[in-house]
Enzyme design. Structure first.
Site: not given
Ligand code: NAP
Length: 497
Positions: A166, A242, A244-246, A264, A298, A477
Site C-alpha cells: 500500500n 501486512g 493480520t492473517a499473514t 504491524e 492501515c 516502530e
Molecule cells: P499481506 O498480504 O499480509 O502481505 C504483506 C507482505 O507479506 C507482502 O510482502 C507479502 O508478499 C508477504 N507475505 C504474504 N504471505 C507471507 C508468508 N506466508 N510469509 C512471509 N511473507 C508473506 O498484506 P498486504 O495485502 O500486502 O497489505 C495490506 C495489509 O497490510 C492490510 O491489512 C493493512 O492494514 C496492513 N498494513 C499495516 C500497516 C501497519 O503499520 N500496521 C501498514 C500498512 C499496511 P506478497 O505480497 O508477495 O504476497
C-alpha cells in the site's frame, strides 16, 4: 547471471517491451535461480507492464549468506560511517525522486501527486532520520563500589524485513533504514504486487557504492520467498508489516525458532466526531482519512462515529464532498483517487460492499466500480463509498476492507462512543474530534489503539512509537523503539578488585 541494473528490458514483440525486475543480492541484480517470474500489473490500465523474479529458497539462502558476510564489517563500522551511508542513500532517493514517484504510481495505481509529494519524500526522510538518530545514540553504564556495568546494544547480524503494497517504498525504507543504522545487514522482501521502487532503491545503493551484501532485496511471492526468509535460521529478527492473517502465520513460524518479531498489522480504525469540533477542519480531514490512497492505508478511519446531534449535518456534507471527488487517471493532477492495487483486490472490495448491503447497510454514495475513459478504460477503480445503518456486530463494521469504503454510526454520549470504538478485534489507530481538551484526553486514554490523533490525522513525528494493540500487532516502530528492536542488549560486568 548478474547484471548491473535491476531491469532488463526484453522485447516481447516489435510493439511492446517488458521490464524484468530482479533481486538485488550481494550488490548485483540477479535472475531467479529457478527461472520463475511473476506478472506485475499497472492497475490503472489493467495490463502487465513488467515481470518480477519469484525467488526460491536458494536465492534467499544466497542473500542471507551475503548479508552475514557483510555484517562483519558493517556492524563494526563507526556510527558516523553508517550514518554517512544512510545520508548518501537519502541523497540518491532525492535525486531520483521523480522517477521513483512515477514508478510507484505505475506499480500501485495511486495518484502520482501522492507518491511525489508525500511518499517518496518520506522514504528519503526515513534514511535521514535514522542517520541522525544513530549519530546521537549512546550506551549506558552503571557504576557501584564492586563493579562497573556497561550495557551494549549489539546488532542481530542479519535482519529480515517484509513490507506490503500500500505504501511500498515508504514502508520498505521505514524498516530497512533503522535496521542498517543499528548495524545489521538486511534481507528485505517487498510485496510482489509492488516490487518496482524497492528495485530502484537497489540501483541507488549500487550507484552510491554501498558495500555489497549490506542491503539485499529478494523479490518474490509471500508464500515462497517471504516464508523462506521468515524461516531462515540465519535471520534472528524479522520486522513485518501486512495483514493480520499473514502476521499470525509469521508469528507461528518464528515462535519455535525464538526469533525477535515485530508485527504491524491491519486496522478497523474509529474516527470519533463530537458535536463541539471544528466542523470544517474535521470534514476536510475526514475525507482524507477515509479515502487517501483509495482507503488503502492501515490508518484510514473506516468507521466514522458521529455524535447524534450533528449526525445528519455531517452525513449530508460528507456525502456531498465525496460526490465531488474525482476518481481518475493517477497521472492526472486533478484526480483525488486513483486505481485500487489489483483486480482481485477490486473484487474483494466490491464483494465487501455487497455483503454490507445484505447486512442491512444503506449505500449513500459509491458502491460500484468506476469506468475511467481513455487510457484507463480497463483499469481497476472503485467509487468512494459511504454506508450507514449497519449494526456494530456485522462483518462490515468488524473486518478490515482496506479500500475506499467507510461506515457511519451515530452515538449519544461519550461512553457509547468509546464502546463502539473499542468493540472490534483491531486496535491500530483512532481519531478524536472535539474542542474540549479534557474530553479529548479522557477518550484518548480509554480508546484501545496504539496511536490516537486529536483534531488531525496522519500527523507523524518519526521519534514517536508507532504500532497496534490487540490484533493490530505486537511491538512498536519509530525513533528509539526501532533502534531497540534492531539490537540486543548485552551487559558486561567489570568487577573491581
Ligand atoms: P499481506 O498480504 O499480509 O502481505 C504483506 C507482505 O507479506 C507482502 O510482502 C507479502 O508478499 C508477504 N507475505 C504474504 N504471505 C507471507 C508468508 N506466508 N510469509 C512471509 N511473507 C508473506 O498484506 P498486504 O495485502 O500486502 O497489505 C495490506 C495489509 O497490510 C492490510 O491489512 C493493512 O492494514 C496492513 N498494513 C499495516 C500497516 C501497519 O503499520 N500496521 C501498514 C500498512 C499496511 P506478497 O505480497 O508477495 O504476497
Amino acid at each position: 547471471m548478474s547484471v548491473n541494473t535491476s531491469r532488463e528490458v526484453t522485447s516481447k514483440s516489435d510493439a511492446t517491451t517488458m521490464l524484468k525486475i530482479r533481486s538485488f543480492i550481494n550488490g548485483e541484480f540477479v535472475e531467479p535461480s529457478n527461472g520463475q517470474w511473476l506478472d506485475n500489473y499497472d492497475p490503472a490500465v489493467g495490463e502487465v507492464f513488467s515481470q518480477v523474479a519469484d525467488s526460491p529458497r536458494e536465492d534467499v539462502d544466497r542473500a542471507v549468506a551475503a548479508a552475514s558476510l557483510a555484517s562483519r564489517e558493517w556492524s563494526r563500522l563507526a556510527i558516523e560511517g553508517r550514518s554517512n551511508w544512510l545520508n548518501k542513500i537519502a541523497d540518491g532517493i532525492q535525486e531520483r525522486s521523480a522517477e521513483l514517484a512515477a514508478a510507484e504510481c505505475r506499480d500501485s495505481g495511486k495518484p502520482l501527486k501522492l507518491a511525489r509529494d508525500f511518499e517518496i519524500p518520506r522514504a528519503a526522510q526515513n534514511f535521514r532520520f535514522f542517520a541522525s538518530l544513530i549519530a546521537g545514540s549512546s550506551t549506558s553504564a552503571h557504576d557501584s563500589p564492586i563493579a562497573l556495568n556497561i550495557t551494549l546494544a549489539q546488532p542481530w547480524g542479519v535482519g529480515g524485513t517484509i513490507s506490503p503494497w500500500n505504501l511500498p517504498l515508504y514502508l520498505f525504507t521505514w524498516k530497512v533504514a533503522p535496521a542498517l543504522a543499528a548495524g545489521n545487514c538486511v534481507v528485505a522482501k517487498p510485496s510482489e504486487v509492488t516490487p518496482y521502487t524497492a528495485s530502484l532503491l537497489g540501483e541507488i545503493c549500487q550507484s552510491v557504492g554501498l558495500p555489497p551484501g549490506v542491503l539485499n532485496i529478494v523479490q518474490g511471492s509471500g508464500g515462497t520467498t517471504g516464508q523462506a526468509l521468515v524461516e531462515h535460521p540465519g535471520i534472528r529478527a524479522v520486522s513485518f508489516t501486512g495483514g493480520t492473517a499473514t502476521g499470525a502465520k509469521i508469528a507461528a513460524a518464528t515462535a519455535p525458532l525464538f526469533k525477535k518479531v515485530s508485527l504491524e498489522l491491519g486496522g478497523k480504525n474509529p474516527n470519533i466526531i463530537f458535536a463541539d469540533c471544528d466542523f470544517e477542519k474535521m470534514l476536510a480531514t475526514t475525507f482524507r482519512s477515509s479515502f487517501q490512497n483509495q482507503g488503502q492505508i492501515c490508518l484510514c478511519g473506516s468507521r466514522i462515529l458521529v455524535e447524534r446531534s450533528i449526525y445528519e449535518r455531517f452525513r449530508d456534507a460528507f456525502v456531498s464532498l465525496t460526490e465531488r471527488a474525482r476518481v481518475g487517471d493517477p497521472l492526472d493532477e486533478s484526480s483525488d483517487l486513483g486505481a485500487v492495487v489489483s483486480r482481485p483486490h477490486q473484487q474483494k472490495i466490491l464483494a465487501a460492499i455487497e455483503r454490507a448491503k445484505q447486512e442491512g447497510g444503506r449505500v449513500l454514495t459509491g458502491g460500484t466500480a468506476v469506468n475511467v475513459p481513455g487510457r484507463c478504460a480497463n483499469g481497476w477503480f472503485v467509487a468512494p463509498t459511504i454506508i450507514e445503518n449497519l449494526a456494530q456486530s456485522c462483518s462490515t463494521n468488524q473486518q478490515e476492507i482496506f479500500g475506499p469504503v467507510v461506515t457511519l454510526q451515530p452515538f449519544d454520549n461519550e461512553p457509547e462512543a468509546l464502546s463502539l470504538a473499542n468493540d472490534v478485534p483491531y486496535g491500530l489507530s483512532a481519531t478524536v474530534w472535539t474542542s474540549d481538551v479534557n474530553r479529548a484526553l479522557r477518550v484518548a486514554e480509554q480508546v484501545q489503539t496504539g496511536v490516537v490523533w486529536v483534531n488531525g490525522w496522519l500527523v507523524r513525528d518519526l521519534r514517536t512509537p508507532f504500532g497496534g494493540m490487540k490484533e493490530s500487532g505486537v511491538g512498536r516502530e519509530g525513533g528509539l523503539d526501532s533502534l531497540e528492536f534492531w539490537t540486543q542488549k548485552k551487559n558486561i560486568c567489570l568487577c573491581r578488585n
